[in-house]
Scaffold this active site. Structure first.
Site, mmCIF file in Angstrom:
data_model
loop_
_atom_site.group_PDB
_atom_site.id
_atom_site.type_symbol
_atom_site.label_atom_id
_atom_site.label_comp_id
_atom_site.label_asym_id
_atom_site.label_seq_id
_atom_site.Cartn_x
_atom_site.Cartn_y
_atom_site.Cartn_z
ATOM 1 N N ASP A 118 -7.341 21.732 2.426
ATOM 2 C CA ASP A 118 -8.092 20.947 3.411
ATOM 3 C C ASP A 118 -8.717 21.869 4.454
ATOM 4 O O ASP A 118 -8.017 22.396 5.314
ATOM 5 C CB ASP A 118 -7.139 19.946 4.067
ATOM 6 N N ASP A 294 -15.861 19.724 5.483
ATOM 7 C CA ASP A 294 -14.461 19.321 5.342
ATOM 8 C C ASP A 294 -14.129 18.982 3.896
ATOM 9 O O ASP A 294 -14.458 17.896 3.407
ATOM 10 C CB ASP A 294 -14.205 18.122 6.252
#
Length: 405
Positions: A118, A294
């Site tokens: 992530d 992201d």
């Protein structure tokens, strides 16, 4: 309760054992994505998308709170709207719509874990031996089984606005990532969690900047850079329906063509950059904006007013707050301009799938929010990243994009 919209995952590649010191070539981790935003009939579930939007908003809220604790400064000029009951801590795992997963190892001797990578968070979390039934689907980290484990005598806690929570202890240990060894890496080990059973991945590895850390500590990749363990201070993603990988310590020249277009990070927290514009069907609809790149988000998320303006150029209808439906055979031509170069989004990535049984009406993959920071803040998740080869350059604090080969 935490989202549990996870389907079975494919078998993951084991990691090579790290050699001493920096390696001469970057190494790769094969990535698999497994999630569903659909119901039992195979139709897209707008409520699940709305839940994913809410989770992304909450992640930014937690990150902004951690940044302010660590630096004494506000991350956003307009702070994200905070929901009652939510803490400023990072989550143990992101919701089930955000999983590009691969393998790492932790401890001595090393034990393999399946990890969600992530770029929208900084910290590494693993389930611990005492996590109980809440972590029944996960591999467990046991510090007593590792000769290199060091208890820090500190704890972490995370509380979600929906009442879910996780807590645990902080440890230092050796973490092997794509064959590179980070020694004395700080990470969280969950001793208790609510509603975490049945997950098919074990933990989360954040890859943003240290200023967002809740420990605080360096993310794993930053530790590798600081210890001189990687040949270059970059990592790169290819996210696709097949052949996805995370390259560590360099880029994979076989996966892109042409040269990279770089844009500087505007604030070392998230991978936040400035964008030049977003075009729809050949018309520039959105002008200057800020964006967070992201990998931990499955969507493109923007200010509600701007997203509404974007869909106004199409034949779309808002079916849930920030979620739009339009004819399946009329996906707009959307391009996002970064660093002066326009990157088109394929119709396949823009189309989340049908919302009704006739298959004529589909959900668009660009969604609206009023709770993600500054007025013109956008999130460029995998809907965007699946269209480009993305390199995250820690050493030069920039993000680069190239066309996929």
């Amino acid at each position: 309760m935490l989202s549990l919209f996870i389907s079975s995952i494919a078998a993951l590649h084991a990691l090579a054992v790290a050699l001493p010191g920096p390696q001469p070539h970057p190494l790769s981790i094969a990535l698999t994505k497994s999630f569903t935003l659909r119901n039992a009939d195979g139709l897209v579930d707008p409520a699940s998308i709305r839940a994913h939007i809410t989770s992304t908003e909450a992640k930014l809220q937690r990150g902004a709170a951690a940044f302010e604790r660590n630096t004494g400064k506000a991350l956003f000029s307009t702070p994200p709207t905070k929901r009652a009951g939510e803490s400023g801590s990072a989550p143990l795992v992101d919701d089930s719509n955000k999983i590009w997963i691969g393998a790492i190892e932790a401890g001595t001797p090393p034990k393999a874990f399946t990890i969600d990578f992530d770029t929208g968070s900084p910290d590494l979390f693993l389930p611990g031996e005492s996590c109980g039934n809440a972590c029944s689907g996960q591999e467990r980290y046991n510090p007593s089984s590792s000769s290199s484990a060091q208890a820090l005598g500190k704890t972490f806690q995370v509380a979600y606005g929906d009442g879910s929570a996780a807590e645990g202890d902080l440890y230092k240990d050796t973490v092997t990532f794509a064959g590179f060894k980070a020694t004395g890496q700080t990470f969280g080990v969950a001793t208790n969690a609510t509603d975490f059973s049945q997950e098919k991945y074990d933990g989360l590895m954040g890859m943003s900047f240290p200023s967002l850390s809740n420990f605080p500590a360096n993310p794993v990749f930053n530790t590798l850079v600081a210890q001189g363990a990687v040949p270059e201070s970059v990592f790169a993603f290819k996210l696709a329906s097949s052949g996805s990988e995370l390259r560590v310590g360099g880029v994979n020249s076989a996966l892109y063509k042409g040269s990279f277009t770089y844009t500087p990070v505007t604030k070392q927290a998230y991978w936040q950059i400035d964008g030049d514009g977003i075009g729809v069907n050949g018309k520039n609809v959105i002008k200057k904006f800020s964006a967070i790149v992201d990998s931990g988000s499955s969507l493109i998320l923007g200010n509600s007013a701007q997203v509404k303006q974007l869909y106004a150029a199409t034949d779309a209808t808002e079916v849930q707050k920030g979620v739009y439906a339009l004819p399946c055979d009329a996906m707009p031509h959307v391009s996002i301009t970064l660093g002066g170069k326009a990157f088109p989004l394929s119709a396949e990535t823009l189309n989340r799938g049908p919302i009704e049984s006739s298959g004529k009406t589909c959900i668009g993959a660009i969604h609206g929010s009023d709770s993600i920071g500054d007025k013109y803040q956008w999130i460029l998740g995998d809907v965007f990243m699946r269209n480009v080869y993305t390199v995250f350059d820690v050493g030069n604090s920039r993000v680069g994009f190239a066309e996929l080969a």
